[in-house]
Design a protein around this motif. Structure first.
Motif, PDB file in Angstrom:
ATOM      1  N   GLN A   1     -39.438 -63.487 -27.749  1.00  7.81           N
ATOM      2  CA  GLN A   1     -40.408 -62.777 -28.585  1.00  7.81           C
ATOM      3  C   GLN A   1     -40.974 -61.582 -27.839  1.00  7.81           C
ATOM      4  O   GLN A   1     -41.279 -61.668 -26.648  1.00  7.81           O
ATOM      5  N   SER A   2     -41.130 -60.467 -28.560  1.00  8.56           N
ATOM      6  CA  SER A   2     -41.644 -59.257 -27.921  1.00  8.56           C
ATOM      7  C   SER A   2     -43.102 -59.403 -27.509  1.00  8.56           C
ATOM      8  O   SER A   2     -43.544 -58.819 -26.539  1.00  8.56           O
TER       9      SER A   2
ATOM     10  N   TYR B   1     -44.372 -49.270 -35.011  1.00 14.46           N
ATOM     11  CA  TYR B   1     -42.934 -49.240 -34.711  1.00 14.46           C
ATOM     12  C   TYR B   1     -42.369 -47.840 -34.928  1.00 14.46           C
ATOM     13  O   TYR B   1     -41.632 -47.316 -34.076  1.00 14.46           O
TER      14      TYR B   1
ATOM     15  N   ASN C   1     -44.590 -62.018 -26.329  1.00 14.51           N
ATOM     16  CA  ASN C   1     -44.719 -62.845 -25.124  1.00 14.51           C
ATOM     17  C   ASN C   1     -45.958 -63.740 -25.175  1.00 14.51           C
ATOM     18  O   ASN C   1     -46.690 -63.864 -24.205  1.00 14.51           O
TER      19      ASN C   1
ATOM     20  N   GLU D   1     -38.524 -52.119 -28.887  1.00 14.15           N
ATOM     21  CA  GLU D   1     -38.513 -53.568 -29.095  1.00 14.15           C
ATOM     22  C   GLU D   1     -39.927 -54.145 -29.003  1.00 14.15           C
ATOM     23  O   GLU D   1     -40.322 -54.981 -29.811  1.00 14.15           O
ATOM     24  N   LYS D   2     -40.707 -53.676 -28.022  1.00 11.38           N
ATOM     25  CA  LYS D   2     -42.080 -54.160 -27.868  1.00 11.38           C
ATOM     26  C   LYS D   2     -43.085 -53.348 -28.684  1.00 11.38           C
ATOM     27  O   LYS D   2     -44.273 -53.649 -28.683  1.00 11.38           O
TER      28      LYS D   2
ATOM     29  N   ASN E   1     -31.801 -60.301 -34.308  1.00 14.39           N
ATOM     30  CA  ASN E   1     -33.127 -60.822 -34.641  1.00 14.39           C
ATOM     31  C   ASN E   1     -32.951 -61.996 -35.590  1.00 14.39           C
ATOM     32  O   ASN E   1     -32.100 -61.943 -36.494  1.00 14.39           O
TER      33      ASN E   1
ATOM     34  N   GLY F   1     -37.787 -63.560 -33.402  1.00 18.57           N
ATOM     35  CA  GLY F   1     -37.513 -62.890 -32.142  1.00 18.57           C
ATOM     36  C   GLY F   1     -36.055 -62.495 -32.039  1.00 18.57           C
ATOM     37  O   GLY F   1     -35.327 -62.455 -33.041  1.00 18.57           O
ATOM     38  N   ARG F   2     -35.618 -62.222 -30.812  1.00 19.02           N
ATOM     39  CA  ARG F   2     -34.244 -61.781 -30.558  1.00 19.02           C
ATOM     40  C   ARG F   2     -33.477 -62.900 -29.860  1.00 19.02           C
ATOM     41  O   ARG F   2     -33.967 -63.494 -28.896  1.00 19.02           O
TER      42      ARG F   2
ATOM     43  N   GLU G   1     -35.495 -54.406 -38.505  1.00 24.14           N
ATOM     44  CA  GLU G   1     -36.811 -54.349 -37.866  1.00 24.14           C
ATOM     45  C   GLU G   1     -37.936 -54.489 -38.889  1.00 24.14           C
ATOM     46  O   GLU G   1     -38.958 -55.133 -38.619  1.00 24.14           O
TER      47      GLU G   1
ATOM     48  N   ASN H   1     -40.885 -48.102 -25.693  1.00 30.72           N
ATOM     49  CA  ASN H   1     -40.174 -49.376 -25.824  1.00 30.72           C
ATOM     50  C   ASN H   1     -40.227 -49.816 -27.286  1.00 30.72           C
ATOM     51  O   ASN H   1     -41.230 -50.361 -27.749  1.00 30.72           O
TER      52      ASN H   1
END
Length: 732
Positions: free
Chosen positions: A164-165, A638, A167, A721-722, A188, A151-152, A221, A719
């Motif tokens: 975490q993206s 992505y 969730n 990131e998600k 990350n 995660g970040r 990523e 988005n």
């Protein structure tokens, strides 16, 4: 007791209950479908059938029977405590999946004991409340699925946590500052859990084990996607060192016992950016109107010895991974791109299946043999496609090529390639005539710049050049499987990893049949598997070119079982082969290397291999194949979001690709990027979700959003990131 009567009177609920109880009690462990039950109890009127269904729902409520499918029940012989796998969902709809394959059971967050997705747990079933679904509570976490998360890093004053993206964690992971390993806010990272949640501490506590870099950078990523699935993003130094010590020189001893194909026309045909050429084709004319076609496969097992450090790493990975902008190879680069790769104008060791074919592509003879080859030419698919089209033989219809024009075909080695194409089309036609299922999916591709940013988004469909290679690889794989499995009566076949594909799920086929009726199509779901395949092919052909074609193909694919590896051969439904294995890609698939080794062993008179060991390897390979496919899908998602991030506010024509209770998934027609229109944005009415008919229906205006419907959308948010695209309905 026929016609729903008993003693001359119409059957009542009090009559039917004991009959159902007796039926289930006398069939412990057997799954009984509605059709079985109705037939056994002679329930041949609609009211009686509906009464039986209502009674069975009550019996399931009381845990006398268990629902095991949408239209099937089974006697409940289990206790109140069971073991299985916990599935955590970001929407809070967690579930427990029993080991025996029963339907998932809801677990509320307060009863989850902070179990994580994939954890092996023991649960206790809760007392059923009136008008409530069946629930379970976790009473023990037997084994954690994993202890590392990606995660970040998020710095908030004195607290550092991993966000975490997805969730899907019950709470963020807290990281002591002394355990950051240099990680900074926004990086990350990979974090290992040091302390799991308990009754006193709900948060998990972890330590950083790897800092991947600043979020948003392309390499970071891509590595993050790999790390999320526990996949490697770098090669161990000791494995690289072992590969560097392997000599690529071919010695006279290496050539002993090998057939020499260096004087025969041989070529490779691969994607334009490929470096690992693991298959090649040769062709030469024989007397009597026959052709000798060789399918030559890189002899990886000659260089990678069983049990070596390279072999152990390849076994662990089990497959190469193909992300949008890179390949993470199963073997070290020195092996996959140089020593084993069938590069042009270099002598290479191969394991080959050599066929003698007549002009109709019927196999007259074959042999499986170790060879030495020398590829004359390295082709990209596009080059071969252009050559075929220049000679008027590749129209995309799959029809056999016409006879050669006077003076031969135009282009270097054109005669050989056109002949291979003609034979491949004969093989393909025979395969479909035998019941193979015809799916021709478009694949989403991206062109990326030097920084990995997508600059073009498009989709590809397989053409004749791709299908030429495909058919000969299928023929070789099938022939190798037959050579081991087809034995004399009374003899037992030796152990081999097969590529198996079970028959479609009957219930999902029924759902597909009901679905396509709405578009005016028919589908036969009863009869032999060959009849089912032919009906599916007819459906695909009839819907070809229509707006609903991709949608129907998607729903049909959902009805298919997943292909997997196993030593227990059940055939391959999709290909309509009784015997099938993977032999043709040992550079990128570990099961192919296993097959090469076993073939060599059996050819030398060796005994059958250990079944349990090879079945474990098959299960591992199947699992890693699925994980790699998920990572590939995430990388595509992505890049799709990144591509659309420059197009927020744009309006596109799209179609509805998915319907869920929380919104509508739409796929843009122009580039196949998919996004979600959340339910909150459908504010003109209150919509009910009709899961069976793939639609949302407005309560007041009765407006329907149906799977496959055209729709005009506007890109609302991208988005990255998600990895999530949000759409809204475009305003006219």
């Amino acid at each position: 007791m026929g016609k729903g009567k008993k003693g001359g009177k119409r059957m009542r609920k009090s009559d039917l209950v004991p009959m159902l109880e007796k039926l289930f009690a006398s069939n412990p462990g057997k799954k009984l479908s509605f059709k079985d039950i109705f037939r056994t109890l002679h329930l041949d009127t609609h009211p009686l059938k509906m009464l039986a269904v209502d009674i069975m729902e009550e019996m399931a409520w009381d845990d006398f029977i268990t629902r095991v499918a949408d239209n099937a029940y089974q006697l409940n012989t289990k206790g109140q405590v069971q073991e299985g796998v916990f599935r955590r969902k970001s929407n809070g709809k967690n579930s427990f999946v029993p080991d025996d394959g029963d339907m998932p059971i809801f677990v509320a967050e307060r009863n989850s004991m902070w179990a994580l997705d994939g954890d092996r747990v023991r649960v206790s079933f809760m007392a059923r409340r009136k008008n409530h679904i069946k629930e379970a509570q976790v009473i023990e976490i037997i084994q954690r699925a994993k202890d590392r998360f990606v995660g970040r890093l998020c710095f908030d004053h004195d607290i550092v946590s991993l966000v975490q993206s997805g969730n899907v964690l019950p709470a963020n992971i807290i990281i002591p500052r002394r355990k950051l390993r240099g990680g900074r806010d926004g990086d990350n990272a990979v974090v290992k859990i040091m302390q799991w949640p308990d009754a006193e501490h709900r948060n998990m506590v972890g330590e950083v084990v790897d800092v991947l870099g600043p979020a948003g950078e392309n390499d970071v990523e891509m590595h993050t996607i790999l790390a999320q699935y526990g996949l490697p993003y770098e090669y161990p130094a000791n494995v690289e060192e072992a590969a560097e010590k392997i000599s690529g020189e071919i010695t006279p001893a290496d050539l002993e016992g090998r057939e020499d194909f260096r004087g025969t026309f041989t070529c490779t045909i691969d994607p334009s950016d490929a470096k690992d050429f693991d298959d090649a084709l040769s062709i030469r004319r024989l007397d009597g109107g026959l052709w000798e076609v060789g399918v030559h496969i890189a002899d990886v097992s000659h260089y990678v010895t069983e049990g070596s450090v390279i072999d152990k790493e390849a076994m662990r990975r089990a497959t190469s991974i193909y992300l949008v902008d890179r390949t993470i190879p199963m073997l070290p680069e020195r092996l996959c791109n140089f020593i084993c790769s069938l590069r042009p104008n270099e002598d290479k060791l191969a394991y080959s299946v050599v066929f003698t074919l007549d002009d109709e592509a019927a196999v007259k003879d074959y042999r499986i043999t170790h060879t030495v080859i020398r590829s004359c030419r390295r082709y990209a698919y596009e080059e071969v496609q252009q050559l075929l089209e220049d000679n008027g033989v590749a129209d995309g219809t799959g029809q056999p090529a016409p006879p050669a024009p006077q003076g031969g075909y135009r282009g270097e080695f054109a005669d050989e390639l056109v002949t291979l194409d003609r034979l491949a089309k004969k093989l393909r036609a025979a395969r479909f005539a035998n019941g193979a299922v015809r799916f021709d999916r478009e694949e989403l591709h991206f062109d990326v710049d030097e920084k990995g940013k997508p600059v073009r988004c498009y989709f590809k469909r397989s053409k004749d050049a791709n299908k030429l290679i495909e058919e000969f690889m299928l023929l070789a794989n099938r022939t190798v499987a037959e050579s081991v499995n087809k034995v004399k009566k009374g003899a037992k076949p030796k152990t081999l990893p097969y590529r198996v594909h079970d028959n479609p799920d009957p219930q999902k086929l029924e759902t597909l049949r009901d679905f396509v009726v709405k578009f005016g199509y028919k589908l036969k779901t009863e009869g032999t598997k060959g009849a089912t395949a032919r009906s599916l092919n007819a459906l695909m052909a009839e819907s070809e070119g229509k707006r609903e074609h991709n949608l129907i193909q998607t729903v049909a694919l959902r009805a298919m079982m997943k292909a997997k590896y196993s030593i227990h051969n059940i055939g391959h439904f999709g290909l309509a082969f009784d015997y099938y294995t993977h032999f043709t890609s040992p550079i990128r698939r570990y099961p192919d290397t296993m097959v090469h080794r076993l073939l060599t062993r059996y050819a030398q008179g060796g005994r059958s291999a250990n079944k349990e060991h090879y079945e474990e390897l098959c299960e591992h390979s199947s699992e890693m194949e699925q994980i790699a496919a998920n990572a590939e899908r995430d990388s595509i998602k992505y890049k799709a979001v990144e591509f659309m991030s420059d197009r927020v506010g744009n309006v596109y024509d799209a179609h509805i690709s998915g319907i869920q209770s929380y919104g509508i998934y739409c796929e843009i027609d122009e580039n196949h990027c998919e996004g979600l229109i959340p339910m909150r944005d459908l504010d003109d009415d209150y919509y009910d979700f009709d899961e069976r008919n793939y639609c949302l229906v407005g309560r007041r205006r009765r407006h329907r959003y149906q799977l496959g419907d055209p729709i005009r959308i506007q890109v609302a948010q991208a988005n990255v990131e998600k990895r999530q695209l949000d759409f809204t309905l475009a305003k006219d």
